[in-house]
Design a protein around this motif. Sequence first.
Motif, PDB file in Angstrom:
ATOM      1  N   MET A 237      83.281  79.240  43.919  1.00  0.00           N
ATOM      2  CA  MET A 237      83.162  79.010  42.485  1.00  0.00           C
ATOM      3  C   MET A 237      81.894  79.594  41.889  1.00  0.00           C
ATOM      4  SD  MET A 237      85.016  75.469  41.601  1.00  0.00           S
ATOM      5  CE  MET A 237      84.096  74.479  42.732  1.00  0.00           C
ATOM      6  N   GLN A 240      82.749  83.033  41.078  1.00  0.00           N
ATOM      7  CA  GLN A 240      83.604  83.100  39.887  1.00  0.00           C
ATOM      8  C   GLN A 240      82.766  83.006  38.616  1.00  0.00           C
ATOM      9  OE1 GLN A 240      86.443  79.969  40.495  1.00  0.00           O
ATOM     10  NE2 GLN A 240      87.478  81.052  42.158  1.00  0.00           N
ATOM     11  N   ARG A 244      81.472  86.394  35.554  1.00  0.00           N
ATOM     12  CA  ARG A 244      81.545  86.441  34.094  1.00  0.00           C
ATOM     13  C   ARG A 244      80.175  86.609  33.460  1.00  0.00           C
ATOM     14  NH1 ARG A 244      85.412  82.450  34.881  1.00  0.00           N
ATOM     15  NH2 ARG A 244      83.758  80.928  34.891  1.00  0.00           N
ATOM     16  N   ARG A 312      83.809  79.593  20.785  1.00  0.00           N
ATOM     17  CA  ARG A 312      85.102  79.916  21.404  1.00  0.00           C
ATOM     18  C   ARG A 312      86.053  78.729  21.302  1.00  0.00           C
ATOM     19  NH1 ARG A 312      82.637  80.818  26.608  1.00  0.00           N
ATOM     20  NH2 ARG A 312      84.679  80.913  27.567  1.00  0.00           N
ATOM     21  N   TYR A 316      89.624  78.634  19.157  1.00  0.00           N
ATOM     22  CA  TYR A 316      90.915  78.309  19.762  1.00  0.00           C
ATOM     23  C   TYR A 316      91.590  77.149  19.044  1.00  0.00           C
ATOM     24  CZ  TYR A 316      94.509  77.405  23.170  1.00  0.00           C
ATOM     25  OH  TYR A 316      95.715  77.230  23.753  1.00  0.00           O
TER      26      TYR A 316
ATOM     27  N   ARG B  88      95.531  69.419  23.928  1.00  0.00           N
ATOM     28  CA  ARG B  88      94.624  70.254  23.133  1.00  0.00           C
ATOM     29  C   ARG B  88      93.377  70.653  23.880  1.00  0.00           C
ATOM     30  NH1 ARG B  88      96.386  69.037  17.686  1.00  0.00           N
ATOM     31  NH2 ARG B  88      94.735  70.299  16.814  1.00  0.00           N
ATOM     32  N   ILE B  89      93.515  71.017  25.156  1.00  0.00           N
ATOM     33  CA  ILE B  89      92.344  71.537  25.845  1.00  0.00           C
ATOM     34  C   ILE B  89      92.097  72.959  25.359  1.00  0.00           C
ATOM     35  CG2 ILE B  89      92.694  70.109  27.895  1.00  0.00           C
ATOM     36  CD1 ILE B  89      93.664  72.887  29.100  1.00  0.00           C
ATOM     37  N   PHE B  90      90.890  73.470  25.579  1.00  0.00           N
ATOM     38  CA  PHE B  90      90.563  74.821  25.145  1.00  0.00           C
ATOM     39  C   PHE B  90      91.002  75.792  26.230  1.00  0.00           C
ATOM     40  CE2 PHE B  90      87.245  72.051  23.251  1.00  0.00           C
ATOM     41  CZ  PHE B  90      87.721  72.114  21.956  1.00  0.00           C
ATOM     42  N   ALA B  91      92.174  76.387  26.051  1.00  0.00           N
ATOM     43  CA  ALA B  91      92.771  77.200  27.115  1.00  0.00           C
ATOM     44  C   ALA B  91      91.895  78.370  27.568  1.00  0.00           C
ATOM     45  CB  ALA B  91      94.148  77.688  26.676  1.00  0.00           C
ATOM     46  N   PRO B  92      91.214  79.089  26.656  1.00  0.00           N
ATOM     47  CA  PRO B  92      90.443  80.235  27.144  1.00  0.00           C
ATOM     48  C   PRO B  92      89.133  79.825  27.834  1.00  0.00           C
ATOM     49  CG  PRO B  92      90.785  80.349  24.750  1.00  0.00           C
ATOM     50  CD  PRO B  92      91.171  78.982  25.194  1.00  0.00           C
ATOM     51  N   LEU B  93      88.689  78.600  27.642  1.00  0.00           N
ATOM     52  CA  LEU B  93      87.441  78.175  28.262  1.00  0.00           C
ATOM     53  C   LEU B  93      87.719  77.668  29.677  1.00  0.00           C
ATOM     54  CD1 LEU B  93      86.682  78.232  25.230  1.00  0.00           C
ATOM     55  CD2 LEU B  93      85.142  76.331  25.672  1.00  0.00           C
ATOM     56  N   THR B  94      86.720  77.803  30.553  1.00  0.00           N
ATOM     57  CA  THR B  94      86.908  77.302  31.910  1.00  0.00           C
ATOM     58  C   THR B  94      86.908  75.773  31.880  1.00  0.00           C
ATOM     59  OG1 THR B  94      84.568  77.187  32.387  1.00  0.00           O
ATOM     60  CG2 THR B  94      85.669  79.266  32.876  1.00  0.00           C
ATOM     61  N   GLU B  97      83.535  74.567  31.163  1.00  0.00           N
ATOM     62  CA  GLU B  97      83.168  74.694  29.747  1.00  0.00           C
ATOM     63  C   GLU B  97      83.881  73.645  28.899  1.00  0.00           C
ATOM     64  OE1 GLU B  97      82.117  79.455  29.533  1.00  0.00           O
ATOM     65  OE2 GLU B  97      84.191  78.809  29.359  1.00  0.00           O
ATOM     66  N   GLU B 100      81.932  70.617  29.313  1.00  0.00           N
ATOM     67  CA  GLU B 100      80.670  70.722  28.566  1.00  0.00           C
ATOM     68  C   GLU B 100      80.897  70.493  27.073  1.00  0.00           C
ATOM     69  OE1 GLU B 100      78.339  73.889  31.483  1.00  0.00           O
ATOM     70  OE2 GLU B 100      79.282  74.568  29.644  1.00  0.00           O
ATOM     71  N   MET B 101      82.040  70.986  26.579  1.00  0.00           N
ATOM     72  CA  MET B 101      82.351  70.748  25.165  1.00  0.00           C
ATOM     73  C   MET B 101      82.551  69.255  24.910  1.00  0.00           C
ATOM     74  SD  MET B 101      82.130  73.419  23.362  1.00  0.00           S
ATOM     75  CE  MET B 101      80.710  73.744  24.361  1.00  0.00           C
ATOM     76  N   LEU B 130      87.053  74.171  38.751  1.00  0.00           N
ATOM     77  CA  LEU B 130      85.960  74.181  37.778  1.00  0.00           C
ATOM     78  C   LEU B 130      85.788  75.495  37.016  1.00  0.00           C
ATOM     79  CD1 LEU B 130      84.216  71.929  37.001  1.00  0.00           C
ATOM     80  CD2 LEU B 130      82.555  72.599  38.705  1.00  0.00           C
ATOM     81  N   GLU B 131      85.936  76.620  37.725  1.00  0.00           N
ATOM     82  CA  GLU B 131      85.672  77.912  37.072  1.00  0.00           C
ATOM     83  C   GLU B 131      86.942  78.587  36.594  1.00  0.00           C
ATOM     84  OE1 GLU B 131      82.779  78.757  36.243  1.00  0.00           O
ATOM     85  OE2 GLU B 131      81.721  77.240  37.404  1.00  0.00           O
ATOM     86  N   ARG B 149      87.486  65.298  29.651  1.00  0.00           N
ATOM     87  CA  ARG B 149      86.658  65.865  28.590  1.00  0.00           C
ATOM     88  C   ARG B 149      86.199  64.772  27.626  1.00  0.00           C
ATOM     89  NH1 ARG B 149      89.541  70.107  24.648  1.00  0.00           N
ATOM     90  NH2 ARG B 149      90.572  68.168  24.064  1.00  0.00           N
TER      91      ARG B 149
END
Lengths: 435, 237
Positions: A237, A240, A244, A312, A316, B88-94, B97, B100-101, B130-131, B149
């Motif tokens: 991880m 990973q 980025r 971000r 979204y 409603r999770i943030f799909a593009p974020l890991t 992340e 963290e949000m 996680l990543e 979250r």
Amino acid sequence: MVATQTHKEQIREAPIQRRDGMILNQLSQGLFALFGLIVVYILGRALFENPGLFMQQVLNGLELGFIYALIALGYTMIYGIVKLINFAHGDVFMVGSFASFYAISILDLHRWPAWIWPGMSSTLVMIIGTITIILISMFVSGLLAVVMERFAYRPLRNKPRIAALITAIGVSFFLEYFGALPFVFTNNYITYDRPFDVTVYSAGEISPVVIGVMWGLLVISLVAYFMLRTQAKSGDMKAQAWLRHPLLQFGWLFGGFFAFVLTLAGIHLESGGKVWDLSVSNVTLVIMGASILLQVLLQFVVTQTQLGKAMRAAAYDKDAARLMGINVDLVIASTFALGGGLAGAAGVLYATAFKQVYYLMGIIPGLKAFVAAVIGGIGSIPGAFLGALIMGQTEVLSAGFISTPMRDAISFSLLIIVLLVWPQGIFGEPPGEKV
Amino acid sequence: MALLEVKDLVVSYGAIRALHGISFYVDQGEIVTLIGANGAGKSTTLRTISALQRADSGQITYDGKDITRASASAIVHQGLIQVPEGRRIFAPLTVRENLEMGAYSRKDKEEVAASMEYVFQLFPRLKERLEQAGGTLSGGEQQMLAVARALMAKPRLLLMDEPSMGLAPILVEEIFDIIQEINAQGVTILLVEQNAHMALSIANRGYVLETGTIQLEGPAKELAANPQVQEAYLGGG
């Protein structure tokens, strides 16, 4: 029952409609293919006849592309978060140019270190002064973008999207013709004093050590990338996360482009009457360096900071972001500030390259950058960058080898061709992915 | 005094009235459920409490303070956290992340790290992912992430909107076990559910919402035994 029938009818009708359009589609695709082949032939012949001249044009195209990239990033970020094509973005760029013009020609701010430490070497003064000018311009443009968002776009945020779009066009005209007033920017072309003196480097003047370092940087970051990727695939991880990290991106972007440009310019060849002797000016190098640095910094903000992650997240899903306690208004304002700041930096670089400022100078670069963002896939940051480089090359190569007056027409036609092949742009996400 | 008290809440979307003056309360430490059919106004109630939707009239009091006109972020800062409908999770974020949000409103890094450890204990699978981008998780994992979250915000009162939606029965039970576990840690829970049977089985009290008004209320056991409820929401008992 009725609904099912209509549905079936639609299915039955659909192929017929498609067949009607197919002949036209094929015809237009064939035409575009022919057009593409002609372009490839012309460019190929130019490359073969005089590779030196061709590559010199490629270098010029890079310079332009890197400027467009900075503007395109703003378009794409703002679209990403508020789904607005901010047509006034090109004028933010124009205001950035004028801000630097005043800072240089009236306030003499590009020489401020020399006022304080008169003994400072002129190179150092130039470097610090140029950075100062870029920062001033970024600040002014960023502030302008925030004000624009606050007073023109925010009141319309929950209205139909077309309202904000038309407002953006209005804001654009306002900035242009407010700028044209005699006591603002005037409606003249104004000569721009560069914040630094131009030096042209040709073969032999570029130290092989520098070229080597750049290649080294490229190779190291590529090796690191592939090593991290293998590790990331095996489930590590940390790898990973590092994959980025913008630092890696900086390595291969900065190393790669500088290695490419400096190598091209550093080689001197003569054979069979053909001469390969390119030159590169420090203007090109500054533009490349600043653009890459700013784009990597932006990536850093977007991927590594709380603000960027909130940007971000809000891009979204705004309501979900609000439920996290994210102040979405503030995040949107910050996005405008960042996008405007990048356009301001582009303004300095553009004016430095072309040595003049003009109240309508934002229109064409703004549109080009918009097209670049769409080609790359609007909403995508790497897409904007790639699209801008493509636009830069298209413009310069078509001006150089196809038709100078047609260069804008050709670069805008590229939009149609790319969208025929990739309707979402190169890095765009297919629609309907958001559940 | 009740931790959350909603009084005569009226909410409309344009000309359509969604809530016709509902009143209910949630006491500290309780699990209270709001059950009802589709379109009864359950989600609207939660959206209004979280300030995503404005109330036409009525009052929402949380922890003794009137929050009817408070901003969404001010409400989150006071520990009133919502797990929205549809995850409603943030799909593009890991996954990291996303978590963290969840902790966006908190500044103390050490405490946030401790919360993350706590969340991993509850959902060990999230630690393995996680990543990974949130959008690549399975439906069940996404629901876990949505709950995790919300926990990252250190909630005092957790509003949960349809946590069982679209999940396989085994996962539904897992989620409901976790809800009880969270509640045992001292977090008060307001649970909105269409799955009335499961919701009433873990709740202390319940309210039945029908077309924007509260029809029935009472201890969860009594509601579960109520013939009206059984017929309408529990498949005829």
